[in-house]
Design an enzyme around this catalytic site. Structure first.
Site, PDB file in Angstrom:
ATOM      1  CB  SER A 122      37.787  40.637  50.914  1.00 55.78           C
ATOM      2  OG  SER A 122      36.787  39.872  51.570  1.00 55.78           O
TER       3      SER A 122
ATOM      4  CE1 TYR B 214      38.101  36.285  47.423  1.00 57.97           C
ATOM      5  CE2 TYR B 214      37.537  36.618  49.720  1.00 57.97           C
ATOM      6  CZ  TYR B 214      37.475  37.023  48.398  1.00 57.97           C
ATOM      7  OH  TYR B 214      36.807  38.184  48.062  1.00 57.97           O
TER       8      TYR B 214
HETATM    9  N1  LIG Z   1      30.822  40.026  46.011  1.00 57.95           N
HETATM   10  C1  LIG Z   1      31.265  40.134  47.250  1.00 57.95           C
HETATM   11  O1  LIG Z   1      30.500  39.951  48.221  1.00 57.95           O
HETATM   12  C2  LIG Z   1      32.707  40.498  47.525  1.00 57.95           C
HETATM   13  C3  LIG Z   1      33.070  40.761  48.850  1.00 57.95           C
HETATM   14  C4  LIG Z   1      34.383  41.126  49.121  1.00 57.95           C
HETATM   15  C5  LIG Z   1      35.304  41.260  48.094  1.00 57.95           C
HETATM   16  N2  LIG Z   1      34.925  41.005  46.825  1.00 57.95           N
HETATM   17  C6  LIG Z   1      35.932  41.182  45.770  1.00 57.95           C
HETATM   18  O2  LIG Z   1      35.431  42.059  44.791  1.00 57.95           O
HETATM   19  C7  LIG Z   1      35.990  41.735  43.511  1.00 57.95           C
HETATM   20  C8  LIG Z   1      34.862  41.520  42.511  1.00 57.95           C
HETATM   21  O3  LIG Z   1      34.034  40.470  42.985  1.00 57.95           O
HETATM   22  P1  LIG Z   1      32.620  40.155  42.337  1.00 57.95           P
HETATM   23  O4  LIG Z   1      31.766  39.626  43.434  1.00 57.95           O
HETATM   24  O5  LIG Z   1      32.148  41.293  41.520  1.00 57.95           O
HETATM   25  O6  LIG Z   1      33.049  38.931  41.395  1.00 57.95           O
HETATM   26  P2  LIG Z   1      32.357  38.384  40.028  1.00 57.95           P
HETATM   27  O7  LIG Z   1      32.848  36.986  39.884  1.00 57.95           O
HETATM   28  O8  LIG Z   1      30.909  38.613  40.089  1.00 57.95           O
HETATM   29  O9  LIG Z   1      33.020  39.305  38.915  1.00 57.95           O
HETATM   30  C9  LIG Z   1      34.429  39.257  38.745  1.00 57.95           C
HETATM   31  C10 LIG Z   1      34.814  39.826  37.399  1.00 57.95           C
HETATM   32  O10 LIG Z   1      36.242  39.716  37.291  1.00 57.95           O
HETATM   33  C11 LIG Z   1      36.570  39.103  36.049  1.00 57.95           C
HETATM   34  N3  LIG Z   1      37.828  38.371  36.187  1.00 57.95           N
HETATM   35  C12 LIG Z   1      38.033  37.200  36.855  1.00 57.95           C
HETATM   36  N4  LIG Z   1      39.313  36.816  36.704  1.00 57.95           N
HETATM   37  C13 LIG Z   1      39.930  37.758  35.942  1.00 57.95           C
HETATM   38  C14 LIG Z   1      41.240  37.908  35.445  1.00 57.95           C
HETATM   39  N5  LIG Z   1      42.194  36.989  35.675  1.00 57.95           N
HETATM   40  N6  LIG Z   1      41.539  38.999  34.701  1.00 57.95           N
HETATM   41  C15 LIG Z   1      40.583  39.919  34.433  1.00 57.95           C
HETATM   42  N7  LIG Z   1      39.311  39.816  34.858  1.00 57.95           N
HETATM   43  C16 LIG Z   1      38.991  38.750  35.611  1.00 57.95           C
HETATM   44  C17 LIG Z   1      35.387  38.188  35.737  1.00 57.95           C
HETATM   45  O11 LIG Z   1      35.310  37.876  34.353  1.00 57.95           O
HETATM   46  C18 LIG Z   1      34.223  39.041  36.229  1.00 57.95           C
HETATM   47  O12 LIG Z   1      33.770  39.935  35.231  1.00 57.95           O
HETATM   48  C19 LIG Z   1      36.857  40.503  43.745  1.00 57.95           C
HETATM   49  O13 LIG Z   1      38.199  40.916  43.942  1.00 57.95           O
HETATM   50  C20 LIG Z   1      36.301  39.913  45.011  1.00 57.95           C
HETATM   51  O14 LIG Z   1      37.242  39.139  45.709  1.00 57.95           O
HETATM   52  C21 LIG Z   1      33.649  40.610  46.499  1.00 57.95           C
END
Ligand SMILES: NC(=O)c1ccc[n+]([C@@H]2O[C@H](COP(=O)([O-])OP(=O)(O)OC[C@H]3O[C@@H](n4cnc5c(N)ncnc54)[C@H](O)[C@@H]3O)[C@@H](O)[C@H]2O)c1
Length: 258
Positions: free
Chosen positions: A142, A155
Site C-alpha cells: 500500500s 494497517y
Molecule cells: N482499495 C484500495 O484503495 C487499496 C489501496 C492500497 C492497498 N490496498 C490493498 O489491496 C488489497 C485488496 O484490497 P481491496 O480494496 O480490494 O479490498 P476488498 O475488501 O474490497 O476485498 C478484499 C478481498 O479479500 C478477501 N479477504 C479478506 N480477508 C481474507 C482472508 N483472511 N483470507 C482470504 N481472503 C480474504 C475478502 O473476502 C475480499 O474478497 C488489500 O491488501 C488492501 O490492503 C487497497
C-alpha cells in the site's frame, strides 16, 4: 501470444476488489487462475465470470491467516494444475485506528491477515517454485507502506511489514529463480474504499473530493493494479525483483502543503 500463457497463478482475496481485477487481467492473458478467498460465494462468482469470458479459473475458499487452510490451497493447486508459477498475496483488511483506540484483537486481525497471510502463503508456495527453478510472488502492499496518515496504526504497521518482507524474500530466493515484488496501490475503487466513502456520511462528496486530489484526477480501478501485477508476473520482468511499484495516480509524488 498471451503474456501469461501456460502459467498457473493463485490470487488471494480475488472474490472482489483489487484481487478480482488482477484475476481478470491474468485470465485474459492466458493464466489458469485459482480464485482464493475467505468469501466462498464471492470466489465462486468471480471464477464463474472469468470462465464465462473464456478464461480458466477455479474457486478455492481459504482464510490466508489459517496455516492448514493455506497448505490445502497450495496442495490443491499443485494436484489440479501440477505447477505454481505466480502467487499474488492480495487478501487484506483495513483496520484504521490510532494506537490507543486499537484493541489487541483489532491489532492482531490486521497483522494476521495482512502480514502473516503473506508469510504463510509464500512459505507453502516457495518450495514448489524452488523445485521448478522459477516463480514470481507479487505482494499487494500500500502507499501506507512508506507514508503515513494519522489514525491508521495497525494497517500501516502491517503494510510496512509487507514491504520489508518483500525485500527480504527477494534477497533470500533470487538465486532460486524466484522474484518477489510488491505493488503499492493508492486510492482504488473497491468494496473496501466504497465502505470508507459510505462511512463518511457523504458517499458521492467524499468520492469526488478524493478523485480531485489525485494527480491524474480520478480514483484508480482494480484493473489498473491488475496491469502492474501482469508485468511483474510475466517473463517481461525477469530482471525486476525486490521493488515497490507505486500504482497510485501520483499520490505519493505530491507534498501536502497545508
Ligand atoms: N482499495 C484500495 O484503495 C487499496 C489501496 C492500497 C492497498 N490496498 C490493498 O489491496 C488489497 C485488496 O484490497 P481491496 O480494496 O480490494 O479490498 P476488498 O475488501 O474490497 O476485498 C478484499 C478481498 O479479500 C478477501 N479477504 C479478506 N480477508 C481474507 C482472508 N483472511 N483470507 C482470504 N481472503 C480474504 C475478502 O473476502 C475480499 O474478497 C488489500 O491488501 C488492501 O490492503 C487497497
Amino acid at each position: 501470444m498471451p503474456r501469461l500463457a501456460g502459467k498457473v497463478a493463485i490470487v488471494t482475496g480475488s472474490g472482489m476488489g483489487i484481487g478480482q481485477g488482477i484475476a481478470r487481467v491474468f485470465a485474459r492473458e492466458g493464466a489458469r487462475v485459482v480464485v482464493a478467498d475467505i468469501d466462498e460465494d464471492a470466489a465462486n462468482s468471480t471464477a464463474a465470470e472469468l470462465c464465462s469470458e473464456g478464461g480458466t479459473a477455479i474457486a478455492f475458499p481459504v482464510d490466508v491467516a489459517d496455516e492448514r487452510q493455506v497448505q490445502r490451497l497450495i496442495d490443491f493447486t499443485i494436484e489440479r494444475f501440477h505447477r505454481l508459477d505466480v502467487l499474488v498475496n492480495n487478501a487484506g483488511v483495513g483496520v484504521y485506528k490510532p494506537l490507543l483506540e486499537t484493541s489487541r484483537e483489532e491489532w492482531e486481525r490486521a497483522l494476521k491477515v495482512n502480514l502473516t497471510g503473506v508469510f504463510l502463503c509464500s512459505k507453502y508456495a516457495l518450495p514448489h517454485m524452488r523445485r521448478a527453478g522459477a516463480g514470481s510472488i507479487v505482494n499487494i502492499a500500500s502507499v501506507h507502506s512508506v507514508q503515513n496518515v494519522p489514525g491508521t496504526a495497525p494497517y500501516a504497521a502491517s503494510k510496512g511489514g509487507v514491504a520489508a518482507l518483500t525485500r527480504q524474500m527477494a534477497l533470500d530466493y533470487g538465486k532460486d529463480g524466484i522474484r518477489v515484488n510488491a505493488i503499492c496501490p493508492g486510492w482504488i475503487l473497491t468494496p473496501l474504499t466504497e465502505g470508507i466513502f459510505r462511512n463518511s456520511g457523504d458517499y458521492e462528496g467524499m468520492k469526488r473530493a478524493v478523485a480531485e486530489r489525485q494527480v491524474v484526477g480520478r480514483i484508480g480501478l482494480p484493473e489498473d493494479v491488475g496491469y502492474g501485477a501482469l508485468y511483474l508476473a510475466s517473463d517481461e520482468s525477469t530482471f525486476v525483483t525486490g521493488i515497490l511499484l507505486f500504482i497510485d495516480g501520483g499520490l505519493t509524488a505530491q507534498l501536502e502543503t497545508w
